[in-house]
Motif scaffolding. Structure first.
Motif, short mmCIF file in Angstrom:
data_model
loop_
_atom_site.label_atom_id
_atom_site.label_comp_id
_atom_site.label_asym_id
_atom_site.label_seq_id
_atom_site.Cartn_x
_atom_site.Cartn_y
_atom_site.Cartn_z
N GLY A 177 0.83 -1.19 0.00
CA GLY A 177 0.00 0.00 0.00
C GLY A 177 0.87 1.25 0.00
N PRO A 178 0.33 2.37 -0.43
CA PRO A 178 1.12 3.61 -0.55
C PRO A 178 1.78 4.03 0.75
N GLU A 179 1.12 3.75 1.90
CA GLU A 179 1.67 4.24 3.16
C GLU A 179 2.94 3.48 3.58
N LEU A 180 3.19 2.31 2.99
CA LEU A 180 4.36 1.52 3.33
C LEU A 180 5.22 1.25 2.10
N SER A 181 5.26 2.22 1.21
CA SER A 181 5.94 2.00 -0.06
C SER A 181 7.46 1.99 0.06
N ASP A 182 8.02 2.48 1.13
CA ASP A 182 9.46 2.50 1.34
C ASP A 182 9.77 1.96 2.72
N PRO A 183 10.96 1.38 2.96
CA PRO A 183 11.98 1.07 1.96
C PRO A 183 11.69 -0.25 1.25
N CYS A 184 12.28 -0.40 0.09
CA CYS A 184 11.98 -1.54 -0.77
C CYS A 184 13.14 -1.68 -1.75
N LYS A 185 13.60 -2.93 -2.00
CA LYS A 185 14.77 -3.12 -2.83
C LYS A 185 14.55 -4.29 -3.77
N LEU A 186 14.86 -4.10 -5.05
CA LEU A 186 14.74 -5.13 -6.07
C LEU A 186 16.15 -5.55 -6.50
N ALA A 187 16.40 -6.86 -6.51
CA ALA A 187 17.72 -7.35 -6.90
C ALA A 187 17.55 -8.59 -7.78
N PRO A 188 18.42 -8.78 -8.80
CA PRO A 188 18.31 -9.97 -9.65
C PRO A 188 18.51 -11.25 -8.85
N LEU A 189 17.79 -12.28 -9.21
CA LEU A 189 17.99 -13.60 -8.63
C LEU A 189 19.08 -14.28 -9.44
N LYS A 190 20.28 -14.33 -8.88
CA LYS A 190 21.45 -14.73 -9.67
C LYS A 190 21.33 -16.14 -10.23
N GLU A 191 20.64 -17.04 -9.50
CA GLU A 191 20.52 -18.40 -10.00
C GLU A 191 19.71 -18.49 -11.29
N LEU A 192 18.82 -17.53 -11.51
CA LEU A 192 17.99 -17.52 -12.71
C LEU A 192 18.01 -16.15 -13.38
N ALA A 193 19.18 -15.56 -13.42
CA ALA A 193 19.29 -14.22 -14.00
C ALA A 193 18.90 -14.21 -15.46
#
Length: 368
Positions: A177-193
């Protein structure tokens, strides 16, 4: 996509080991006598394990009569009463247990029980409230599933609502939801990049972290499922990944992961932990423009560990370990088979995975 617990996910009813070392209060001039009822309490636990809820209720009721302030016993009595069909008693004793407990994980388990009691009594609003409060204290896929069935419209946030393609910047707000939009991190899944798969890490207001499996494409990002969480004794990690093409042209994405959960009972001086490894099978149709869909979660290994805590003087005994291990086969047409090659069915069934005991030819569902 939760990787099947301990904890838990964690067992549904509160797993609160109890020891009865209380002494019976002696009459004037008498020597103290060991408390009666330890054997009865063990019998009550055994009755609950085999599903004899009438006997379990009687045993826990006797234990509560001896030690009425014990929140663990009150919760176990309430659960036994619920399963025996006594909703009034179940509600009363579960409420009494909650009034005595502040530790988040225990409260979460008891609140789940309270939700089940309210749901059985037809009070949907009270059940939903209990499930929501439980989830704020401890993420749990079983609780989330019960809530989702009660209030499907509440899935305005969460992985199910985020399956459609969306910009990267909209991922966090979609989950929480907008009120909890941060913090948040997207990272590649190296095993299935090479399959453009990612993990999305979201920090919650309780200091824990939630992990989601995300697919990327030229159309944006799609959340497949919740992958796990890290909250106190809970932890999750990926082990490996695999990508293959099935005979019907679909692609199979297999993501293996491990989740651990634990609990420490200081009263009994025992630490408990449960580790599960699972294979999460997702399929997609290349060129369809539709995101992948995770269709099966298959157990690979379950390990339960009970460890007596040392007192700094005497050496703690070796841990007691139970383990079950599966052999997994995926045919070219997408049929999945499993075989239990180590351990007992009881351990598998206790984790709600009994359907995978020597399952033959379970079909990977096609995309709609």
């Amino acid at each position: 996509m939760s990787v099947v617990p301990v904890v838990p996910v964690v067992p549904v009813m509160p797993v609160i080991p109890v020891t009865d070392s209380t002494l019976t209060k002696p009459a004037s001039g008498e020597e103290p006598k060991p408390a009666q009822g330890a054997d009865d309490l063990a019998a009550a636990h055994a009755a609950a394990k085999r599903g004899d809820w009438a006997a379990a209720r009687a045993g826990f009721a006797a234990a509560v009569e001896r030690t009425p302030e014990d929140a663990a016993l009150l919760a176990e009595l309430g659960w036994a009463e619920f399963n025996a069909g006594d909703l009034t008693g179940a509600r009363s004793h579960t409420d009494a247990a909650l009034a005595k407990v502040s530790e988040p994980r225990r409260r979460a388990a008891m609140l789940y029980n309270l939700g089940r009691i309210a749901e059985a009594g037809g009070d949907v609003a009270a059940a939903a409230t209990a499930y929501k409060e439980s989830l704020t204290l401890r993420p749990n896929k079983i609780v989330q599933a019960r809530l989702g069935k009660l209030q499907p419209a509440d899935a305005a946030t969460g992985p199910d609502a985020c399956h459609a393609w969306r910009p990267k910047a909209a991922l966090c707000g979609c989950i929480n939801g907008p009120e909890l939009s941060d913090p948040c991190k997207l990272a590649p899944l190296k095993e299935l990049a090479d399959a453009d798969l990612h993990t999305l890490t979201v920090e919650d207001e309780l200091g824990g972290k939630q992990y989601y499996l995300v697919e990327g494409s030229d159309r944006g990002y799609s959340v497949l499922e919740m992958a796990g969480w890290d909250y106190g004794f809970y932890a999750f990690r990926y082990l490996r990944g695999e990508r293959r093409t099935l005979s019907d042209g679909r692609e199979l994405l297999r993501i293996d992961g491990e989740q651990t959960e634990g609990e420490q009972d200081n009263r009994a001086d025992i630490a408990y932990s449960m580790a599960t490894q699972s294979a999460h099978l997702c399929v997609r149709t290349p060129g369809s423009g539709e995101p992948a869909k995770c269709v099966l979660e298959v157990p690979l290994q379950i390990e339960g560990r009970q460890q007596a805590l040392g007192d700094g003087v005497t050496k703690a005994p070796p841990p007691k370990i139970e383990r079950a291990r599966f052999e997994l086969t995926i045919a070219a047409d997408g049929r999945v088979s499993t075989k239990l090659v180590e351990g007992t069915a009881a351990l598998v069934e206790s984790q709600n995975l009994g359907r995978w005991l020597d399952a033959q030819g379970v079909v990977l569902a096609p995309l709609p």
